[in-house]
Scaffold this motif. Structure first.
Motif, PDB file in Angstrom:
ATOM      1  N   ASN A  82       0.839  -1.172   0.086  1.00  0.00           N
ATOM      2  CA  ASN A  82       0.026  -0.029   0.081  1.00  0.00           C
ATOM      3  C   ASN A  82       0.778   1.301   0.084  1.00  0.00           C
ATOM      4  O   ASN A  82       2.117   1.123   0.209  1.00  0.00           O
ATOM      5  CB  ASN A  82      -0.852   0.056   1.227  1.00  0.00           C
ATOM      6  N   ASP A  83       0.257   2.334  -0.551  1.00  0.00           N
ATOM      7  CA  ASP A  83       1.047   3.661  -0.400  1.00  0.00           C
ATOM      8  C   ASP A  83       0.842   4.301   0.796  1.00  0.00           C
ATOM      9  O   ASP A  83      -0.412   4.103   1.356  1.00  0.00           O
ATOM     10  CB  ASP A  83       0.420   4.468  -1.570  1.00  0.00           C
ATOM     11  N   GLU A  84       1.827   4.613   1.695  1.00  0.00           N
ATOM     12  CA  GLU A  84       2.068   5.555   3.007  1.00  0.00           C
ATOM     13  C   GLU A  84       2.319   6.778   2.731  1.00  0.00           C
ATOM     14  O   GLU A  84       3.160   7.050   2.374  1.00  0.00           O
ATOM     15  CB  GLU A  84       3.042   4.514   3.898  1.00  0.00           C
ATOM     16  N   LEU A  85       1.274   7.390   3.545  1.00  0.00           N
ATOM     17  CA  LEU A  85       1.654   9.021   3.591  1.00  0.00           C
ATOM     18  C   LEU A  85       2.944   9.492   4.392  1.00  0.00           C
ATOM     19  O   LEU A  85       2.731   8.971   5.531  1.00  0.00           O
ATOM     20  CB  LEU A  85       0.483   9.648   3.968  1.00  0.00           C
ATOM     21  N   VAL A  86       3.877  10.147   4.058  1.00  0.00           N
ATOM     22  CA  VAL A  86       4.670  10.534   4.884  1.00  0.00           C
ATOM     23  C   VAL A  86       4.861  12.013   4.943  1.00  0.00           C
ATOM     24  O   VAL A  86       5.893  12.367   5.759  1.00  0.00           O
ATOM     25  CB  VAL A  86       6.391   9.972   4.214  1.00  0.00           C
ATOM     26  N   GLY A  87       4.505  12.900   4.184  1.00  0.00           N
ATOM     27  CA  GLY A  87       4.426  14.276   4.404  1.00  0.00           C
ATOM     28  C   GLY A  87       3.711  15.003   3.343  1.00  0.00           C
ATOM     29  O   GLY A  87       3.063  14.545   2.569  1.00  0.00           O
ATOM     30  N   TYR A  88       3.875  16.367   3.655  1.00  0.00           N
ATOM     31  CA  TYR A  88       3.364  17.472   2.403  1.00  0.00           C
ATOM     32  C   TYR A  88       4.587  18.356   1.997  1.00  0.00           C
ATOM     33  O   TYR A  88       5.415  18.647   2.949  1.00  0.00           O
ATOM     34  CB  TYR A  88       2.079  18.063   3.099  1.00  0.00           C
ATOM     35  N   VAL A  89       4.418  18.829   0.784  1.00  0.00           N
ATOM     36  CA  VAL A  89       5.451  19.973   0.296  1.00  0.00           C
ATOM     37  C   VAL A  89       4.489  21.016  -0.052  1.00  0.00           C
ATOM     38  O   VAL A  89       3.476  20.705  -0.940  1.00  0.00           O
ATOM     39  CB  VAL A  89       6.056  19.272  -1.021  1.00  0.00           C
ATOM     40  N   VAL A  90       4.592  22.203   0.247  1.00  0.00           N
ATOM     41  CA  VAL A  90       3.938  23.415  -0.103  1.00  0.00           C
ATOM     42  C   VAL A  90       4.917  24.316  -0.695  1.00  0.00           C
ATOM     43  O   VAL A  90       5.994  24.776  -0.483  1.00  0.00           O
ATOM     44  CB  VAL A  90       3.339  24.069   1.481  1.00  0.00           C
ATOM     45  N   PHE A  91       4.290  24.750  -1.914  1.00  0.00           N
ATOM     46  CA  PHE A  91       4.974  25.566  -2.835  1.00  0.00           C
ATOM     47  C   PHE A  91       4.456  26.784  -2.826  1.00  0.00           C
ATOM     48  O   PHE A  91       3.568  26.869  -3.336  1.00  0.00           O
ATOM     49  CB  PHE A  91       5.276  24.868  -4.267  1.00  0.00           C
ATOM     50  N   LEU A  92       5.290  27.774  -2.695  1.00  0.00           N
ATOM     51  CA  LEU A  92       4.566  29.131  -3.005  1.00  0.00           C
ATOM     52  C   LEU A  92       5.356  29.809  -4.052  1.00  0.00           C
ATOM     53  O   LEU A  92       6.612  30.326  -4.052  1.00  0.00           O
ATOM     54  CB  LEU A  92       5.076  30.156  -1.572  1.00  0.00           C
ATOM     55  N   THR A  93       4.941  30.039  -5.220  1.00  0.00           N
ATOM     56  CA  THR A  93       5.464  30.508  -6.723  1.00  0.00           C
ATOM     57  C   THR A  93       5.214  31.924  -6.679  1.00  0.00           C
ATOM     58  O   THR A  93       3.739  32.439  -6.738  1.00  0.00           O
ATOM     59  CB  THR A  93       4.853  29.771  -7.496  1.00  0.00           C
ATOM     60  N   ASN A  94       6.031  32.553  -6.905  1.00  0.00           N
ATOM     61  CA  ASN A  94       5.851  34.094  -7.444  1.00  0.00           C
ATOM     62  C   ASN A  94       5.240  34.338  -8.696  1.00  0.00           C
ATOM     63  O   ASN A  94       5.698  34.101  -9.752  1.00  0.00           O
ATOM     64  CB  ASN A  94       7.105  34.794  -7.116  1.00  0.00           C
ATOM     65  N   ILE A  95       4.105  35.027  -8.558  1.00  0.00           N
ATOM     66  CA  ILE A  95       3.601  35.086 -10.108  1.00  0.00           C
ATOM     67  C   ILE A  95       3.214  36.437  -9.918  1.00  0.00           C
ATOM     68  O   ILE A  95       2.031  37.188 -10.554  1.00  0.00           O
ATOM     69  CB  ILE A  95       2.179  34.359 -10.101  1.00  0.00           C
ATOM     70  N   THR A  96       3.965  37.420  -9.445  1.00  0.00           N
ATOM     71  CA  THR A  96       3.514  38.763  -9.497  1.00  0.00           C
ATOM     72  C   THR A  96       3.699  39.283 -10.674  1.00  0.00           C
ATOM     73  O   THR A  96       2.664  40.227 -11.258  1.00  0.00           O
ATOM     74  CB  THR A  96       4.743  39.526  -8.483  1.00  0.00           C
ATOM     75  N   GLU A  97       4.792  39.144 -11.550  1.00  0.00           N
ATOM     76  CA  GLU A  97       4.738  39.592 -12.903  1.00  0.00           C
ATOM     77  C   GLU A  97       3.538  39.278 -13.707  1.00  0.00           C
ATOM     78  O   GLU A  97       3.084  40.086 -14.373  1.00  0.00           O
ATOM     79  CB  GLU A  97       6.136  39.046 -13.498  1.00  0.00           C
TER      80      GLU A  97
END
Length: 611
Positions: free
Chosen positions: A365-380
């Protein structure tokens, strides 16, 4: 000695002990039985013989005394017959006793008894019928009678004492046997108990030690080693275990160095990424952030590492906004950019949350090990988008005024009161009028869409009657339907509850769907509007036409901006109507979709929640 041999030896010892106790007990019981049998068989019979002979002597004396006063011939004959009988019985018991001599001194006593009896019988054989009673007190007769009694008493005493002696011996023997059996049984019990208590421990102790060592190794303590005594069957297990742990220890050292190198490489890559990155474990603890994320959040990684997301959220409002939907995933609201002050100016960042899972081969089975949060700059991009929106709004507004003026002027030209036009002029004016109306619709759609993108459209969601929405849309499209002679059918049950919606925006959506259906339907066709309760808590609106239908590959794309499905003979639209309809419906908590096949017409549906 092998474990199998020890087990067989221990079981054999217990088996032999049980057999030995059984044999010993049988021997002792048999000996006791023999001694008891001797007491009953020999001495008791001698006592019976002696008692019988004593009784015969007493009977003879009583007979002599009883007939001493009688002098008749008959009396003498009876007395003689009785005495002979008693003497004969005495003789018989004496012979039996003579054959049953078992005790020392008993033989001489029986021989003396024989002599006294012979003399006693001889004296009695001389007795005549006229016996003087005083004769029985004669010294010689008395001496003979007393001697006979004494010998009988002596034989009796010998056998009686023998019985007492043998009984005492039997009791003593029984006590001895009991003590021996007790001692032997206790000894065997101690041996058996010792075997029963110690042997399982001998087996389980190595197993217990092995289990403890394995658990320690499972906790990554690779310093564990096993040590069993020489000659133990577990020495092979010891060698295999120690070799395995040694190899694991060496592997961990090499793997750890490699893992640390990879970790450092990954951290360097993360630091160089032009986006804010926050790594959380499955328990929402902060594991890693890159410099850009630290700058946006105003934190230092070393101060918040392994800090729970809840604790961090209580300290930092921006972090609370970022992780508020974890672990529920990203919803529609997360598509709205975050406005964050970055490098001294207001900037826009798009948040993207990704869950990290690894495949567990143990349970597949697939086991959840964590999360990744991306904050991408889209100002332009956001600035460009705002400029585009403003440009479109300006152009649309600037175009709407002259187009409205042209539309009004064309209406005046077409009015006979201004002046009659010839046939060719009338045709040209109608064509220009249709084109101007189409351009005006385009401009209106652009204005509506720019308002949506800029967030200036506000929805007034209240409890609304679906009849009101349908009536407004039908009235707005009545002229168009009549021009193409399209038959309109409305199907709405009486039990449809009110909906939570903005009546004006919902009517606009329904009007747009009716307009599309009418535009792509042939004359004298049929258009059906239906309202149903298909899903719990939602009312479903449906607009079905009898047009040429839509290929399934366009079902999702037609709700995108500026996407049109070209159809021969059908006037094109702006490509914004369905996109605007989708935004209006989803903003009210519903969804919109199409069901269609080529050549079978189209059915557009949307749902809205029940009030």
């Amino acid at each position: 000695m092998k474990l199998k041999t020890k087990l067989a030896l221990g079981v054999t010892i217990q088996y032999v002990a049980i057999v030995a106790v059984c044999i010993l007990g049988g021997v002792f019981i048999n000996n006791l039985g023999k001694e008891a049998s001797e007491v009953i068989k020999d001495n008791q019979q001698s006592l019976d013989y002696v008692q019988s002979m004593q009784g015969d002597v007493i009977k003879i004396q009583n007979t002599l005394i009883g007939y001493s006063s009688k002098s008749s011939d008959a009396s003498n004959a009876n007395m003689s017959a009785l005495i002979k009988g008693y003497l004969s019985d005495f003789e018989k018991n004496l012979e039996l006793e003579n054959k049953n001599i078992t005790e020392p001194g008993e033989k001489s006593a029986v021989e003396k008894l024989r002599q006294d009896f012979d003399e006693y019988r001889h004296i009695l054989s001389q007795v005549s019928g006229n016996i003087d009673p005083g004769y029985y007190y004669d010294k010689s007769f008395l001496n003979n009678s007393n001697g006979l009694r004494n010998e009988l008493n002596q034989v009796y005493t010998l056998n009686r004492d023998a019985i007492l002696r043998k009984n005492t011996k039997a009791i003593h023997t029984g006590n001895v046997f009991l003590n021996i059996i007790t001692i032997v049984g206790t000894f065997l019990f101690v041996i058996g108990f010792s075997f029963t208590y110690n042997f399982p421990r001998y087996i389980t102790s190595p197993v217990k030690e092995l289990t403890e060592k394995i658990q320690a190794v499972g906790e990554r303590d690779f310093t564990q080693r096993l040590k069993f005594p020489e000659g133990s069957e577990f020495r092979k297990v010891e060698d295999s275990f120690n070799l395995m742990v040694k190899q694991l220890q060496e592997f961990e050292k090499s793997s750890l160095a490699e893992i640390m190198a990879q970790k450092q490489r990954i951290e360097e890559i993360v630091k160089q990424v032009d986006a804010g990155i926050i790594l959380l474990d499955s328990d929402h603890k902060i594991m890693l952030t890159n410099p850009m994320a630290d700058q946006l959040l105003g934190i230092n990684l070393e101060d918040v590492r392994n800090l729970s997301s809840n604790d961090m959220a209580n300290r930092n409002d921006l972090f609370r906004e970022i992780i508020k939907n974890i672990p529920y995933g990203v919803n529609e609201k997360d598509k709205t950019p975050l406005r964050i002050t970055y490098n001294g100016e207001e900037s826009y960042f798009m948040k993207d949350v990704r869950s990290i899972s690894v495949h567990n081969q143990a349970d597949n089975n697939d086991e959840l090990v964590g999360y990744v949060v991306f904050l991408t700059n889209i100002t332009e991009y956001k600035k460009t988008d705002i400029a585009r929106t403003n440009f479109m709004a300006t152009i649309s507004h600037e175009l709407k005024t002259p187009l409205s003026s042209i539309d009004l002027s064309l209406k005046l030209l077409m009015d006979d009161r201004i002046g009659a036009l010839n046939k060719e002029q009338n045709r040209l004016v109608n064509n220009v009028f249709e084109d101007s109306r189409r351009l005006l619709n385009y401009v209106n759609d652009l204005l509506d869409y720019t308002r949506i993108e800029s967030g200036k459209v506000e929805l007034q969601i209240v409890s609304t009657d679906s009849n009101k929405v349908i009536q407004y849309a039908v009235e707005a499209m009545q002229t168009t339907l009549e021009q193409k002679q399209i038959q309109l059918q409305i199907i709405k049950p009486d039990n449809i509850p009110p909906i939570l919606a903005d009546a004006e925006k919902t009517a606009w959506v329904l009007t747009n769907l009716i307009s599309n259906g009418a535009r792509h339907s042939s004359e004298n066709s049929k258009l059906t509007i239906s309202v149903t309760l298909d899903a719990p808590g939602f009312v479903t609106f449906s607009v079905e036409d009898q047009g040429s239908g839509i290929d399934s590959k366009y079902h999702d794309r037609i709700f995108e901006r500026f996407v049109q499905v070209s159809k021969a003979g059908s006037p094109g639209g702006s490509g914004l109507g369905l996109a605007i309809a989708k935004d209006f419906i989803e903003a009210q908590g519903g969804k919109i979709w199409v069901e269609s096949e080529l050549g079978e017409g189209s059915k557009f549906k949307f749902t809205l929640p029940v009030a």
